[in-house]
Design a protein around this motif. Structure first.
Motif, short mmCIF file in Angstrom:
data_model
loop_
_atom_site.label_atom_id
_atom_site.label_comp_id
_atom_site.label_asym_id
_atom_site.label_seq_id
_atom_site.Cartn_x
_atom_site.Cartn_y
_atom_site.Cartn_z
N ARG A 88 0.84 -1.20 0.00
CA ARG A 88 0.00 0.00 0.00
C ARG A 88 0.87 1.25 0.00
NH1 ARG A 88 -4.88 -0.49 3.94
NH2 ARG A 88 -5.35 1.33 2.75
N HIS A 89 0.65 2.07 -1.00
CA HIS A 89 1.35 3.34 -1.11
C HIS A 89 0.30 4.43 -1.21
CE1 HIS A 89 5.17 1.36 -1.80
NE2 HIS A 89 4.59 0.62 -2.71
N ALA A 90 0.49 5.51 -0.49
CA ALA A 90 -0.47 6.61 -0.56
C ALA A 90 -0.49 7.21 -1.96
CB ALA A 90 -0.13 7.68 0.47
N ALA A 91 0.65 7.14 -2.66
CA ALA A 91 0.72 7.73 -4.00
C ALA A 91 -0.12 6.94 -5.00
CB ALA A 91 2.17 7.79 -4.46
N SER A 92 -0.46 5.68 -4.72
CA SER A 92 -1.23 4.90 -5.67
C SER A 92 -2.73 5.01 -5.41
CB SER A 92 -0.77 3.45 -5.63
OG SER A 92 -0.91 2.91 -4.35
N VAL A 93 -3.15 5.95 -4.57
CA VAL A 93 -4.56 6.26 -4.37
C VAL A 93 -4.76 7.68 -4.88
CG1 VAL A 93 -6.38 6.61 -2.67
CG2 VAL A 93 -4.72 4.79 -2.33
N SER A 94 -5.69 7.85 -5.82
CA SER A 94 -5.99 9.19 -6.33
C SER A 94 -7.50 9.33 -6.47
CB SER A 94 -5.28 9.43 -7.66
OG SER A 94 -5.69 8.46 -8.61
N TRP A 95 -7.95 10.57 -6.54
CA TRP A 95 -9.38 10.83 -6.46
C TRP A 95 -9.86 11.70 -7.61
CZ3 TRP A 95 -11.27 7.78 -2.89
CH2 TRP A 95 -10.46 7.43 -1.83
N GLU A 96 -11.11 11.46 -7.99
CA GLU A 96 -11.79 12.28 -9.00
C GLU A 96 -13.17 12.63 -8.44
OE1 GLU A 96 -14.02 10.94 -12.86
OE2 GLU A 96 -11.87 11.08 -13.25
N LEU A 97 -13.52 13.92 -8.46
CA LEU A 97 -14.79 14.37 -7.92
C LEU A 97 -15.70 14.82 -9.06
CD1 LEU A 97 -16.33 14.98 -5.26
CD2 LEU A 97 -15.43 17.30 -5.41
N THR A 98 -16.90 14.25 -9.12
CA THR A 98 -17.89 14.66 -10.13
C THR A 98 -19.15 15.12 -9.41
OG1 THR A 98 -18.70 12.40 -10.35
CG2 THR A 98 -17.01 13.11 -11.90
N ARG A 99 -19.98 15.84 -10.15
CA ARG A 99 -21.21 16.40 -9.59
C ARG A 99 -22.37 16.09 -10.52
NH1 ARG A 99 -21.34 22.67 -7.56
NH2 ARG A 99 -23.21 22.53 -6.30
N PRO A 100 -22.98 14.89 -10.39
CA PRO A 100 -24.06 14.52 -11.31
C PRO A 100 -25.34 15.32 -11.11
CG PRO A 100 -23.77 12.83 -9.63
CD PRO A 100 -22.68 13.84 -9.44
N LYS A 101 -25.57 15.84 -9.91
CA LYS A 101 -26.75 16.67 -9.62
C LYS A 101 -26.29 17.89 -8.85
CE LYS A 101 -29.94 12.79 -9.40
NZ LYS A 101 -30.81 12.00 -8.54
N LYS A 102 -27.22 18.81 -8.62
CA LYS A 102 -26.88 20.08 -7.97
C LYS A 102 -26.17 19.89 -6.63
CE LYS A 102 -28.92 24.31 -6.21
NZ LYS A 102 -30.15 25.05 -5.95
N ASN A 103 -26.71 19.03 -5.78
CA ASN A 103 -26.15 18.86 -4.43
C ASN A 103 -25.49 17.50 -4.23
OD1 ASN A 103 -27.11 21.40 -3.60
ND2 ASN A 103 -29.12 20.55 -3.17
#
Length: 178
Positions: A88-103
């Protein structure tokens, strides 16, 4: 001058109206109590689900560690049947944030490793305007978690979120999609 006389049916009408008003007030009070109980039950169920995911991840990691410690004669057979021990490496975890609806927001782990102890920090945004924010969650590679952040006049939706997880030195900063 005319006087209004109290008819026999007037008292019954007023009594019935008073009883109906009391029943309506009681029904509203009872509904609020049920909503509070349901919110507490939902929070408890979410905590139990997160704890079960953490336990499952721990079992998976312990199983991988035990397989790695098998004698070399058995280790070759075990490795042919099961995957190798993940590092487990912290560098091999990455994130993507999407917003399918208003909230509604969806945060996906686009890395190759599982993120354990995932927590989303929204700064000084009021907690009453959020629902299901990850706190100590487990998000496997390719999986996502959904949560809500609502804006209000005095508290608009934040421009960025900070995501931390076990093994990361400092939180990842994700811009909030508009």
């Amino acid at each position: 001058m005319t006087t209004m006389a109290l008819e026999p049916g007037d008292a019954a009408t007023w009594a019935g109206s008073a009883v109906a008003l009391l029943m309506a007030v009681f029904a509203v009070w009872q509904q609020r109590q049920q909503n509070k109980g349901q919110a507490e039950a939902d929070a408890l169920a979410r905590q139990q689900l997160d704890a079960a995911e953490r336990r499952a991840l721990t079992v998976e990691e312990n199983l991988q560690r035990l397989i790695a410690e098998l004698p070399t004669a058995l280790q070759g057979l075990a490795q042919a049947q099961l995957a190798t021990v993940p590092v487990r490496h912290a560098a091999s975890v990455s994130w993507e944030l999407t917003r399918p609806k208003k909230n509604m927001f969806v945060m996906r782990n686009t890395g190759t490793e599982t993120g354990a102890g995932v927590k989303v920090d929204i700064g000084d945004h009021p907690a009453g305007l959020t629902r299901r924010l990850p706190e100590d969650a487990v998000v496997r590679a390719g999986e996502s978690t959904e949560f809500m952040i609502m804006g209000a006049w005095g508290s608009p939706v934040p421009r960025e979120l900070r995501v931390s997880w076990d093994g990361c030195d400092e939180p990842a900063v994700l811009p909030v999609p508009q």
